[in-house]
Design an enzyme around this catalytic site. Sequence first.
Site, PDB file in Angstrom:
ATOM      1  N   ARG A  47       0.830  -1.208   0.000  1.00  0.00           N
ATOM      2  CA  ARG A  47       0.000   0.000   0.000  1.00  0.00           C
ATOM      3  C   ARG A  47       0.866   1.260   0.000  1.00  0.00           C
ATOM      4  O   ARG A  47       1.044   1.896  -1.032  1.00  0.00           O
ATOM      5  CB  ARG A  47      -0.942   0.000   1.218  1.00  0.00           C
ATOM      6  CG  ARG A  47      -2.125   0.954   1.088  1.00  0.00           C
ATOM      7  CD  ARG A  47      -1.834   2.430   1.366  1.00  0.00           C
ATOM      8  NE  ARG A  47      -1.350   2.681   2.731  1.00  0.00           N
ATOM      9  CZ  ARG A  47      -0.957   3.879   3.160  1.00  0.00           C
ATOM     10  NH1 ARG A  47      -0.990   4.925   2.351  1.00  0.00           N
ATOM     11  NH2 ARG A  47      -0.497   4.033   4.394  1.00  0.00           N
ATOM     12  N   HIS A  87       5.405   4.805  12.370  1.00  0.00           N
ATOM     13  CA  HIS A  87       5.570   4.804  10.917  1.00  0.00           C
ATOM     14  C   HIS A  87       6.648   5.826  10.560  1.00  0.00           C
ATOM     15  O   HIS A  87       6.450   7.027  10.746  1.00  0.00           O
ATOM     16  CB  HIS A  87       4.228   5.169  10.278  1.00  0.00           C
ATOM     17  CG  HIS A  87       4.232   5.209   8.780  1.00  0.00           C
ATOM     18  ND1 HIS A  87       3.870   4.126   8.007  1.00  0.00           N
ATOM     19  CD2 HIS A  87       4.540   6.196   7.906  1.00  0.00           C
ATOM     20  CE1 HIS A  87       3.946   4.453   6.721  1.00  0.00           C
ATOM     21  NE2 HIS A  87       4.352   5.705   6.633  1.00  0.00           N
ATOM     22  N   HIS A 103       9.631   7.320   7.818  1.00  0.00           N
ATOM     23  CA  HIS A 103      10.281   7.414   6.509  1.00  0.00           C
ATOM     24  C   HIS A 103      11.737   7.797   6.735  1.00  0.00           C
ATOM     25  O   HIS A 103      12.060   8.496   7.696  1.00  0.00           O
ATOM     26  CB  HIS A 103       9.569   8.453   5.639  1.00  0.00           C
ATOM     27  CG  HIS A 103       8.259   7.966   5.097  1.00  0.00           C
ATOM     28  ND1 HIS A 103       8.048   7.712   3.761  1.00  0.00           N
ATOM     29  CD2 HIS A 103       7.097   7.665   5.716  1.00  0.00           C
ATOM     30  CE1 HIS A 103       6.806   7.291   3.584  1.00  0.00           C
ATOM     31  NE2 HIS A 103       6.195   7.253   4.753  1.00  0.00           N
ATOM     32  N   CYS A 156       4.239   9.499  -0.063  1.00  0.00           N
ATOM     33  CA  CYS A 156       2.853   9.955  -0.087  1.00  0.00           C
ATOM     34  C   CYS A 156       2.648  10.866  -1.292  1.00  0.00           C
ATOM     35  O   CYS A 156       3.414  11.798  -1.494  1.00  0.00           O
ATOM     36  CB  CYS A 156       2.538  10.722   1.200  1.00  0.00           C
ATOM     37  SG  CYS A 156       0.930  11.538   1.171  1.00  0.00           S
ATOM     38  N   ASN A 210       9.857   4.843   2.797  1.00  0.00           N
ATOM     39  CA  ASN A 210       9.659   4.189   4.071  1.00  0.00           C
ATOM     40  C   ASN A 210      10.971   3.547   4.500  1.00  0.00           C
ATOM     41  O   ASN A 210      11.848   3.282   3.683  1.00  0.00           O
ATOM     42  CB  ASN A 210       8.615   3.069   3.933  1.00  0.00           C
ATOM     43  CG  ASN A 210       7.198   3.584   3.814  1.00  0.00           C
ATOM     44  OD1 ASN A 210       6.559   3.882   4.810  1.00  0.00           O
ATOM     45  ND2 ASN A 210       6.706   3.719   2.589  1.00  0.00           N
TER      46      ASN A 210
END
Lengths: 296, 296
Positions: free
Chosen positions: B6, B197, B199, B233, B242
């Site tokens: 995703r 999360h 990056h 994004c 990521n």
Amino acid sequence: MEVSPRDGLQNEAVPVPTADKLALIDTLVSSGLRRIEATSFVNPRRVPQLADAEEVAARLPRGRVSWIGLVLNERGLDRAIAAGMDEVNVVVVATDTFSRRNQGVDTAGGIAAWHRIAERARAAGLRTTVSVAAAFGCPFEGEVTTDRVREVIASCATARPDELALADTIGVGVPAQVRALAAAAAAEAPGVPLRWHFHNTRNTGYANALTAADLAGDHPVALDSSAGGIGGCPFAPNATGNIATEDLLYLLGRSGYETGVDVAGLLPLGARLGGLLGHEVPGQLRRAGVFPGAQP
Amino acid sequence: MEVSPRDGLQNEAVPVPTADKLALIDTLVSSGLRRIEATSFVNPRRVPQLADAEEVAARLPRGRVSWIGLVLNERGLDRAIAAGMDEVNVVVVATDTFSRRNQGVDTAGGIAAWHRIAERARAAGLRTTVSVAAAFGCPFEGEVTTDRVREVIASCATARPDELALADTIGVGVPAQVRALAAAAAAEAPGVPLRWHFHNTRNTGYANALTAADLAGDHPVALDSSAGGIGGCPFAPNATGNIATEDLLYLLGRSGYETGVDVAGLLPLGARLGGLLGHEVPGQLRRAGVFPGAQP
């Protein structure tokens, strides 16, 4: 300690003209870096990229910066003294196999050379810094125990270095090892300022660097880094990528450390070095941009 | 939580065939990953790469894995329920500007949507996980204060999420922020398991991840990562990268954590994803190789 002119360039296939090295150094100085490993006084046949050591040294802007030359033996020390370096950085490799490949002697031989160099360098008025390479792992022998590194530190410390560096030459280390080695150094070389040398080969270098800084508390600590993240060791397979100076400064600045270095002044170096070397360099800050509040 | 299918793919320009997504997912599962964000139930015109959400969901190997779908509104929830997902991940953006660009409502509107989604998802038997995006900084508004995130956490917590995630959507964060936000979450959402999360846009992602793991102690904690380090994004400039699953596993494994994942099984994904996407992917472990002792 900025290492791009030496550790950064030594493994690059494309010869970099001396004038370009000096232009790189000028940008480093004008951005505020004050300890710079300018070159290496090793056999020019083994590291042809740095065969112009004397020419670089002769044209360094003297005064505000402590200029460092890597040396592996007394012949190199003689050259560093003649070239007017302020410090010599002497490498002792923690494993015998890697030590033989890197400098033709086993670890004990490297330590003996360090002792001879330290005594003569001090007599000549140079600061000495001893770097224990492969302290986090060896490309040939695998794991390197903390006890092994502790013994090497103890043997190096009796020559009274002005600074002791622990180097993750091949970029395998993690913060838990930083903590273990810091404790070993505190036990075996009490009072000797520490320096740390990290490669980001497996994306652990920045975590290691911040751990080392945080551990230091009020004690002096130095971190090696390389503009653009260039670098690698010609005798260590896959040892690409010092931590990038600009990315390290971002991390430190945003973590509350004052570095006195102008990050924005360093950002153009990534593209410039990429052009000189014929490949993208790994530092990421110049692509991402400095975030608000990140200026140290 | 593996996010490559995703978050990893959504920003990629080259359309990835459904069969290749399922092959990626198969490798993730066979390597031992047990929570996988498989797709996103958002407007396919806004994220065409994930327009095949229902087709992917219909062909997921069920049983051993908790399958997660991203949803931003009740329409998305309806699709996730119909597709048989195990969990929904709902994003609430911590800043109004970014929230409007990402999902057309301000932060309060995002929180209201989360409350509606949480109630209905729970009634439908799905686990819920709410992700506070831009918790470490915003590409439009700049710094995001811990107090602002604390308020968002408090407002999200009253809907009783099964898990709360704090997301450094644009990769600006540092470990000091991880510690501050963990404290805020402990105060405002006590007992709610945390997920993080990160990056690696500015090379701080791995340091943040290890800090989050170390902070958790005996409490449950989850870390998002993406095979090969793909991701970004579409509505956040320069939000590439990521943290890479295989590099994270190296770091965790060598730091003493048991992950239950076979790193070697993941290594071929970097080259495979690079081929599918038409560019090198940022994960470094596959290039450097797993060092002895690093197997978790």
